[in-house]
Design an enzyme around this catalytic site. Structure first.
Site, PDB file in Angstrom:
ATOM      1  N   GLU A   1     -12.144  -4.542  -1.689  1.00 29.12           N
ATOM      2  CA  GLU A   1     -12.947  -5.440  -0.856  1.00 29.12           C
ATOM      3  C   GLU A   1     -12.098  -6.046   0.261  1.00 29.12           C
ATOM      4  OE1 GLU A   1     -16.149  -5.091  -1.602  1.00 29.12           O
ATOM      5  OE2 GLU A   1     -16.206  -6.199   0.267  1.00 29.12           O
TER       6      GLU A   1
HETATM    7  C1  FAD Z   1     -10.915   0.535  -8.486  1.00 30.30           C
HETATM    8  C2  FAD Z   1     -11.273   0.579  -7.037  1.00 30.30           C
HETATM    9  C3  FAD Z   1     -12.591   0.412  -6.652  1.00 30.30           C
HETATM   10  C4  FAD Z   1     -12.940   0.491  -5.300  1.00 30.30           C
HETATM   11  N1  FAD Z   1     -14.270   0.412  -4.921  1.00 30.30           N
HETATM   12  C5  FAD Z   1     -14.615   0.727  -3.649  1.00 30.30           C
HETATM   13  C6  FAD Z   1     -15.980   0.899  -3.266  1.00 30.30           C
HETATM   14  O1  FAD Z   1     -16.899   0.706  -4.069  1.00 30.30           O
HETATM   15  N2  FAD Z   1     -16.259   1.297  -2.000  1.00 30.30           N
HETATM   16  C7  FAD Z   1     -15.278   1.523  -1.085  1.00 30.30           C
HETATM   17  O2  FAD Z   1     -15.594   1.898   0.032  1.00 30.30           O
HETATM   18  N3  FAD Z   1     -13.972   1.351  -1.388  1.00 30.30           N
HETATM   19  C8  FAD Z   1     -13.618   0.965  -2.651  1.00 30.30           C
HETATM   20  N4  FAD Z   1     -12.293   0.809  -2.990  1.00 30.30           N
HETATM   21  C9  FAD Z   1     -11.282   0.979  -1.962  1.00 30.30           C
HETATM   22  C10 FAD Z   1     -10.566  -0.328  -1.625  1.00 30.30           C
HETATM   23  O3  FAD Z   1     -11.439  -1.203  -0.961  1.00 30.30           O
HETATM   24  C11 FAD Z   1      -9.321   0.072  -0.804  1.00 30.30           C
HETATM   25  O4  FAD Z   1      -8.382   0.586  -1.744  1.00 30.30           O
HETATM   26  C12 FAD Z   1      -8.724  -1.071  -0.040  1.00 30.30           C
HETATM   27  O5  FAD Z   1      -9.596  -1.454   0.964  1.00 30.30           O
HETATM   28  C13 FAD Z   1      -7.367  -0.736   0.586  1.00 30.30           C
HETATM   29  O6  FAD Z   1      -7.364   0.517   1.209  1.00 30.30           O
HETATM   30  P1  FAD Z   1      -6.211   1.590   0.834  1.00 30.30           P
HETATM   31  O7  FAD Z   1      -6.166   1.676  -0.639  1.00 30.30           O
HETATM   32  O8  FAD Z   1      -6.452   2.827   1.600  1.00 30.30           O
HETATM   33  O9  FAD Z   1      -4.878   0.912   1.313  1.00 30.30           O
HETATM   34  P2  FAD Z   1      -4.229   0.897   2.854  1.00 30.30           P
HETATM   35  O10 FAD Z   1      -5.325   0.622   3.789  1.00 30.30           O
HETATM   36  O11 FAD Z   1      -3.504   2.198   2.990  1.00 30.30           O
HETATM   37  O12 FAD Z   1      -3.267  -0.282   2.725  1.00 30.30           O
HETATM   38  C14 FAD Z   1      -1.986  -0.219   2.048  1.00 30.30           C
HETATM   39  C15 FAD Z   1      -1.289  -1.562   2.183  1.00 30.30           C
HETATM   40  O13 FAD Z   1      -1.072  -1.846   3.568  1.00 30.30           O
HETATM   41  C16 FAD Z   1      -1.627  -3.098   3.933  1.00 30.30           C
HETATM   42  N5  FAD Z   1      -2.155  -3.001   5.294  1.00 30.30           N
HETATM   43  C17 FAD Z   1      -2.976  -2.060   5.808  1.00 30.30           C
HETATM   44  N6  FAD Z   1      -3.257  -2.318   7.093  1.00 30.30           N
HETATM   45  C18 FAD Z   1      -2.602  -3.445   7.408  1.00 30.30           C
HETATM   46  C19 FAD Z   1      -2.501  -4.254   8.584  1.00 30.30           C
HETATM   47  N7  FAD Z   1      -3.159  -3.957   9.692  1.00 30.30           N
HETATM   48  N8  FAD Z   1      -1.736  -5.363   8.532  1.00 30.30           N
HETATM   49  C20 FAD Z   1      -1.074  -5.706   7.399  1.00 30.30           C
HETATM   50  N9  FAD Z   1      -1.134  -4.996   6.263  1.00 30.30           N
HETATM   51  C21 FAD Z   1      -1.892  -3.890   6.262  1.00 30.30           C
HETATM   52  C22 FAD Z   1      -2.706  -3.372   2.885  1.00 30.30           C
HETATM   53  O14 FAD Z   1      -2.962  -4.772   2.732  1.00 30.30           O
HETATM   54  C23 FAD Z   1      -2.091  -2.741   1.640  1.00 30.30           C
HETATM   55  O15 FAD Z   1      -1.237  -3.661   1.018  1.00 30.30           O
HETATM   56  C24 FAD Z   1     -11.933   0.694  -4.330  1.00 30.30           C
HETATM   57  C25 FAD Z   1     -10.594   0.833  -4.724  1.00 30.30           C
HETATM   58  C26 FAD Z   1     -10.267   0.796  -6.053  1.00 30.30           C
HETATM   59  C27 FAD Z   1      -8.828   1.013  -6.450  1.00 30.30           C
END
Ligand code: FAD
Length: 592
Positions: free
Chosen positions: A442
């Site tokens: 989220e």
């Molecule tokens: C169990 C689970 C359920 C989920 N359910 C859903 C769902 O129902 N629908 C859905 O669409 N998604 C869902 N997600 C996805 C979840 O919302 C994403 O994992 C999350 O938004 C982060 O994206 P990412 O994992 O690609 O990390 P990234 O975007 O790759 O981020 C990696 C790290 O970099 C940091 N970061 C990235 N960009 C920046 C920036 N500009 N400035 C500073 N820091 C930054 C982040 O804070 C994080 O610490 C789910 C994930 C999990 C694990």
């Protein structure tokens, strides 16, 4: 594992004695017929019965059994299907949905208590109905009447569930680079193709149909986040008479194996020319999805609170029962060879930290819930606008601070049991694992902090802080001599927040790293100050009560603890914030 008991007395205290929510409802045309204090109490008692008796007993098995995937179908843990059926029959899936479309239309401040109970009972299970509620709100705000009439009543009745499909393998935080395509079709529908990952409830066996809300790009879409549109894509197409038709070209490719929330199906979803319909305006999908995400964000914050509340119940029972070592002379129980854990200062530190974060969090989620209700239902435009500003400011804080403190609390709840907290028998380690995801999905807590400091505070040149500062000032003016020390602390903390904010705003034009470098510590500072405000407000109400119930004296004592032991954490935060961004950028890439 201790049985779950909802904290009804504290919920009623917060709702009626601290926030006087029934006075709000009495002047809100949409709510005055439906809601009063007695109705609210009855609803919460019913919610407690459902969550304690129907939902909580499945949580342990759901964690151990998990979901299973076979040939694009997902089987949920034993007991989930029947529990979901009963939840739906009781109308609980549509608690916040529009009554004209089959929902209960409960105020958010009440549904926030129900959500806490659901999460304390079983976070995994709560997600199936929680996401459905969010999807209903997005559809109700942005979809055509035809879409609303076709889908919302069935979703509110819990016959169908909803999902939110944003994330792709290469696009998590940065949704501007998603690749899922939506090709316009001759009949006005769209064919969606692409892969979404991590989709909560993307596939399951709880209901006959699953309604996906999907972000995708139209062929001529502008690059980046301004080129994203929102579509509704049902698992089964719906015939004109409302019966289920053909299977749509969307299916789960696998489920994730993960640290916690094992009962929640986290799916890879493949869209292979799936039939969908546009929701809202082309290229305005992210804004429409934000309606759902803002709703979900308070809900995810409440997951932290629920996990902490569940962990506290077990930790407290254990600390009262387990005997280890001797306390100070005055507290020794000479009839036994050792004293209970509760006599030890360190155990008290952990229990009281949990209690202060849980009750502070409950007050905070109710504060945000009340503002959400005022933003929607208050009779005067200026009240609605003021509430809207507070909601904008506090939503990222609710999501991040309540999950950060929630995780800290569940770790204390584990530590209090020593080795017995680490092994599975007592169940304490499950709440740590289940709570952890709430800091990540989220929008990670880091991204919430950027939203707070960048978009909300710096974006408004500090204006959005003012309604919170005004509420704090009002409570400071009500504090008598008995609270002069705490009031002085809160005043100093508020002044520090204002001064730090001014300092950051001054640096924004010359330091492009300042927001990203300081955002998390800034959000923590706002969180500790907001909880201090609510603790002082609760303490004043509790102290003024005529009741002899020890609940009120305990409330006052917990307030003293918060000011003595937790608010001082801000000194470290202020120091770090004042040091700016420089130390983060001394390293070249090779220095890491
Ligand atoms: C169990 C689970 C359920 C989920 N359910 C859903 C769902 O129902 N629908 C859905 O669409 N998604 C869902 N997600 C996805 C979840 O919302 C994403 O994992 C999350 O938004 C982060 O994206 P990412 O994992 O690609 O990390 P990234 O975007 O790759 O981020 C990696 C790290 O970099 C940091 N970061 C990235 N960009 C920046 C920036 N500009 N400035 C500073 N820091 C930054 C982040 O804070 C994080 O610490 C789910 C994930 C999990 C694990």
């Amino acid at each position: 594992m201790s049985d779950y008991k909802a904290s009804l007395q504290d919920m009623n205290f917060v709702l009626h004695e601290v926030f006087g929510v029934a006075d709000d409802w009495a002047v809100m045309p949409e709510l005055q017929e439906m809601m009063d204090a007695d109705t609210a109490t009855a609803i919460l008692e019913e919610a407690a019965k459902v969550t304690e008796g129907l939902i909580a007993p499945n949580a342990r098995n759901a964690d151990e059994q998990g979901v299973s995937y076979r040939d694009a179908t997902v089987t949920t843990p034993d007991g989930y299907k029947e529990a979901f059926r009963q939840l739906a029959e009781g109308g609980w899936v549509g608690v916040t949905a529009n009554p004209e479309l089959g929902g209960m239309g409960l105020p958010k401040v009440i549904s926030a208590q129900y959500e806490e109970m659901m999460c304390a009972a079983d976070i995994s299970f709560s997600l199936y109905s929680g996401l459905t509620a969010g999807a209903i709100i997005a559809l109700d705000s942005h979809a055509s009447d035809e879409i609303k009439q076709t889908y919302i009543p069935r979703m509110a009745a819990g016959e169908w569930t909803g999902t939110m499909c944003l994330t792709e393998p290469h696009a998590g935080t940065d949704l501007g680079i998603i690749r899922t395509k939506a090709e316009p079709q001759a009949d006005g529908s769209f064919a969606l193709s692409g892969t979404k990952i991590f989709i909560t409830g993307g596939e399951h066996d709880l209901t006959d149909n699953i309604i996906h809300l999907v972000l995708a790009k139209l062929p001529d879409a502008p690059a980046g986040s301004k080129g994203i549109s929102l579509f509704i894509v049902p698992k089964f197409l719906v015939n004109e008479d409302g019966s289920l038709g053909e299977r749509n070209a969307v299916a789960a490719g696998s489920v994730e194996h993960k640290m916690g929330i094992h009962g929640s199906a986290t799916c890879v979803m493949n869209f292979d020319g799936a039939k969908g319909w546009l929701v809202g305006e082309p290229n305005r999908g992210l804004a429409a999805m934000f309606t759902m995400m803002n709703y979900e964000r308070l809900g995810v914050g409440i997951q932290g609170l629920g996990a902490a509340a569940r962990s506290y119940g077990t930790a407290l029972d254990y600390a009262k029962d387990r005997r280890q070592g001797r306390g100070a002379k005055a507290t020794q129980d000479t009839s036994a060879s050792a004293d209970t854990l509760l006599v030890h200062g360190d155990i008290r530190r952990m229990l009281l930290t949990m209690k202060a974060f849980i009750e502070g969090g409950r007050a905070f989620s109710s504060y945000v819930g009340q503002q959400l209700d005022r933003a929607k239902y208050a009779p005067h435009a200026e009240e609605r606008e003021a509430a809207d500003k507070l909601v904008a400011l506090l939503t990222p804080v609710a999501k991040a601070f309540m999950t950060d403190t929630g995780l800290e609390a569940t770790i204390h709840g584990q530590q209090i049991l020593g080795g017995h907290g680490y092994v599975r028998e007592w169940g304490q380690e499950q709440w740590v694992r289940d709570c952890r995801i709430a800091q990540i999905y989220e929008g990670t807590n880091g991204i919430q902090a950027l939203d707070l400091l960048g978009r909300k505070v710096a974006g408004s040149r500090g204006e959005l802080l003012k309604p919170l500062l005004a509420d704090i000032e009002k409570t400071l003016n009500e504090a008598g001599d008995n609270w002069s020390k705490e009031a002085a602390q809160l005043r100093a903390a508020t002044e520090a927040l204002v001064s730090v904010t001014e300092g950051i705003l001054k640096q924004v034009p010359t330091d492009e790293n300042i927001i990203n470098s300081l955002a998390v510590e800034y959000l923590q500072l706002v969180g500790y100050v907001a909880y201090a405000y609510l603790w002082l407000r609760m303490a004043l109400v509790a102290e003024a009560s005529d009741s002899t119930d020890s609940f009120y004296t305990a409330k006052v004592k917990t307030a003293r603890f918060y000011f003595a032991k937790l608010l001082p954490r801000i000194d470290g935060l202020v120091g770090a914030l004042e040091s700016g961004s420089e130390s983060l950028y001394l390293h070249d890439e090779d220095d890491f």
